[in-house]
Design a protein around this motif. Structure first.
Motif, mmCIF file in Angstrom:
data_model
loop_
_atom_site.group_PDB
_atom_site.id
_atom_site.type_symbol
_atom_site.label_atom_id
_atom_site.label_comp_id
_atom_site.label_asym_id
_atom_site.label_seq_id
_atom_site.Cartn_x
_atom_site.Cartn_y
_atom_site.Cartn_z
ATOM 1 N N LYS A 85 0.857 -1.184 0.000
ATOM 2 C CA LYS A 85 0.000 0.000 0.000
ATOM 3 C C LYS A 85 0.894 1.234 0.000
ATOM 4 O O LYS A 85 1.953 1.244 0.637
ATOM 5 C CB LYS A 85 -0.895 0.015 1.231
ATOM 6 N N LEU A 86 0.468 2.269 -0.700
ATOM 7 C CA LEU A 86 1.271 3.488 -0.759
ATOM 8 C C LEU A 86 1.512 4.044 0.637
ATOM 9 O O LEU A 86 2.627 4.483 0.956
ATOM 10 C CB LEU A 86 0.575 4.533 -1.634
ATOM 11 N N VAL A 117 5.940 10.441 -5.855
ATOM 12 C CA VAL A 117 4.866 9.517 -6.225
ATOM 13 C C VAL A 117 4.282 9.931 -7.568
ATOM 14 O O VAL A 117 3.921 11.093 -7.772
ATOM 15 C CB VAL A 117 3.759 9.489 -5.157
ATOM 16 N N ALA A 157 -4.379 3.312 -3.128
ATOM 17 C CA ALA A 157 -3.230 3.210 -4.032
ATOM 18 C C ALA A 157 -2.261 2.115 -3.593
ATOM 19 O O ALA A 157 -2.009 1.922 -2.405
ATOM 20 C CB ALA A 157 -2.503 4.545 -4.093
ATOM 21 N N VAL A 158 -1.707 1.413 -4.586
ATOM 22 C CA VAL A 158 -0.667 0.415 -4.336
ATOM 23 C C VAL A 158 0.523 0.717 -5.233
ATOM 24 O O VAL A 158 0.386 1.296 -6.312
ATOM 25 C CB VAL A 158 -1.166 -1.021 -4.599
ATOM 26 N N VAL A 159 1.703 0.327 -4.779
ATOM 27 C CA VAL A 159 2.935 0.563 -5.529
ATOM 28 C C VAL A 159 3.168 -0.605 -6.490
ATOM 29 O O VAL A 159 3.141 -1.768 -6.083
ATOM 30 C CB VAL A 159 4.142 0.699 -4.576
ATOM 31 N N GLN A 181 9.147 0.839 -8.781
ATOM 32 C CA GLN A 181 10.002 1.762 -8.043
ATOM 33 C C GLN A 181 11.248 2.036 -8.869
ATOM 34 O O GLN A 181 11.745 1.167 -9.579
ATOM 35 C CB GLN A 181 10.377 1.187 -6.672
ATOM 36 N N LEU A 204 8.076 6.350 -7.015
ATOM 37 C CA LEU A 204 7.129 5.238 -6.976
ATOM 38 C C LEU A 204 6.027 5.447 -8.007
ATOM 39 O O LEU A 204 5.481 6.549 -8.131
ATOM 40 C CB LEU A 204 6.498 5.117 -5.588
ATOM 41 N N THR A 237 2.279 4.283 -8.837
ATOM 42 C CA THR A 237 1.158 3.672 -8.126
ATOM 43 C C THR A 237 -0.039 3.505 -9.046
ATOM 44 O O THR A 237 -0.163 4.174 -10.072
ATOM 45 C CB THR A 237 0.744 4.526 -6.916
#
Length: 507
Positions: free
Chosen positions: A323-324, A340, A348-350, A353, A369, A371
């Motif tokens: 999760k962010l 971001v 939001a999820v990553v 990277q 990142l 997302t």
């Protein structure tokens, strides 16, 4: 009684068990990993026929043969030191001259690469020389009737090809090896009774190198579960094949001393990870990525098929799949600046990277990142035991071998079928033979890959409803390999051609 757990002294009652010792020390080896137990230590020296030759171009390790020419070697060793390259060609390189008691003939003999020959230049014993053979050839070097074969080059072989006129032998060092007389065992038996003075080892501690950021990340990927699986063992190393054939660049060269961690970056064994138990010279195909700081006894105890608990420094920074909000908290704790790009908020999820390597992030103290909404990160379960070769392909093209999250670009959508075309085209070098073909109705959510029977080999498919005739990639059963299932099929109902979803493997 007193025992030692990972170097920490622990006082226990007599006849205490291994499990009690671990509990008292707070040691927590990984599930399924071995524990090393050592009772008493000792070693004795063993004379060998091995020598290091230190030259102006690097070190050569040679192994003398058991023959009468050893006498000439021992008589002349002081004169061989400081000898120069007399001639060099594609066939070989000769050091000398020095005087010896060699008996010689004028016949030609055949020689092979890595052999070391002793002969009389100009058929004069006062001009004896050592010829290091670079390629197979025949020549008359003024050698004894048996051919004059003295030794073989067994280490530092790349040095041989770089020697030229003007180079010298600077020193010759005999190699003394030690026979280990230590009583030791690898076990998972927590009821094993311990005795006073015993040493217990639960983990190997590895410190990675800043000079090899991608190799370090490769090792972190291999050990992301906190363990290293040992696939092969020799007298000088243990190795793991869990990332075998995965490409990795060469970054850092140095001698492979005891405790060195290397990755094979070219040739046969590409992607194989090694931990060395004995000193070896540097090798252009081995990039050194780290060193063992503690737990070498575990390395020396481990056998094929066993798991070893590994603690790596620094800890990996792998945010993909998080999760962010969790990622931002972790980065703040480690003092890393973050940028971001994409979806924000609790949903939001990553999924990416940059940089991807832990060492690069720590050096730059910042990371970017990418997302996405959580509904574009799809959890999947993979059937490793049923389709290992097909999963080798799938994990390779999605990056799941090294990362927890991988991309799948949507190629075509029709009815209740979604086809994905991986970003990496690997069908030319990854086999997709028929494997785990369906034998009955395909359950909804199944993941399939078109095998080599299909004209569209390598396509990944998911079918959202059960089907009795066709596999997830739209092929007949004989052209379909089933590799797993989607755990959240509802997330795929509204995907569109051209977009990319990300898959998260649940292990």
């Amino acid at each position: 009684m007193r025992v030692f757990v990972d170097g920490k002294e622990i006082e226990l009652d007599e006849k205490s068990s291994l499990g009690e010792a671990l509990k008292a020390a707070g040691a927590k080896p990984a599930q399924g990993a071995i524990i090393g137990v050592v009772k008493g230590r000792g070693e004795q020296s063993l004379q060998t026929n091995s020598y290091w030759l230190n030259t102006t171009k690097g070190k050569l390790r040679i192994e003398l043969l058991e023959n009468d020419l050893q006498k000439i070697w021992h008589e002349s060793i002081n004169d061989i030191v400081s000898s120069e390259v007399r001639w060099a060609s594609t066939s070989g390189v000769a050091f000398g001259p020095f005087s010896s008691s060699i008996s010689f003939g004028r016949e030609a003999h055949e020689y092979n690469r890595w052999e070391i020959v002793i002969g009389a230049a100009g058929f004069e014993a006062e001009k004896t020389q050592l010829i290091f053979v670079r390629r197979r050839h025949s020549a008359a070097y003024g050698v004894p009737a048996e051919g004059g074969l003295l030794a073989h080059v067994v280490g530092g072989k790349n040095t041989l090809d770089r020697l030229e006129i003007g180079d010298k032998i600077l020193a010759i060092e005999p190699i003394v090896e030690w026979q280990d007389l230590t009583e030791k065992l690898a076990t998972q038996d927590m009821t094993l009774p311990l005795e006073d003075g015993m040493e217990v080892f639960t983990e190997v501690q590895v410190e990675l190198m800043e000079d090899a950021p991608y190799g370090a990340e490769f090792f972190l990927a291999l050990t992301r579960g906190g363990t290293l699986k040992v696939d092969s063992v020799s007298s000088s190393y243990i190795s793991s094949d869990q990332l075998l054939a995965e490409p990795i660049i060469f970054e850092h060269r140095e001698p492979r001393l005891e405790g060195a961690v290397t990755v094979r970056t070219s040739g046969r064994g590409l992607g194989r990870i090694f931990i060395y138990k004995a000193d070896r010279t540097s090798n252009p195909g081995h990039s050194v990525v780290g060193h063992v700081n503690a737990g070498m006894d575990m390395v020396k105890l481990a056998g094929p098929g066993q798991l070893v608990t590994v603690r790596v420094k620094p800890e990996r920074i792998m945010l993909m799949g998080s999760k962010l909000s969790d990622a931002l908290l972790l980065l703040k704790e480690r003092g890393i600046e973050v940028e971001v790009d994409g979806q924000g908020g609790e949903d939001a999820v990553v999924v990416k990277q940059d940089p991807r390597a832990t060492m690069e992030i720590l050096k730059a103290k910042k990371v970017k990142l990418l997302t996405m909404p959580a509904n574009r990160l799809v959890a999947i379960e993979l059937y490793h035991d049923l389709a290992p070769k097909t999963l080798d392909y799938f994990r390779h093209v999605t990056g799941l071998k090294e990362r927890p999250v991988g991309p799948l670009p949507v190629y075509f959508v029709y009815e209740n079928t979604i086809l994905f075309k991986p970003e990496i085209d690997a069908v030319s070098y990854k086999e997709l033979l028929p494997e785990n073909k369906p034998t009955g109705p395909i359950p909804a959510g199944s993941i399939g890959i078109s095998n080599q029977v299909s004209k569209k080999i390598g396509l990944v498919g998911v079918r959202l409803v059960a089907d009795k005739r066709y596999g997830p990639s739209g092929e007949k059963f004989e052209a379909t390999n089933i590799i797993g299932r989607v755990l959240e099929p509802e997330k795929l109902k509204d995907v569109k051609e051209g977009e990319t979803i990300y898959v998260l493997e649940v292990r």
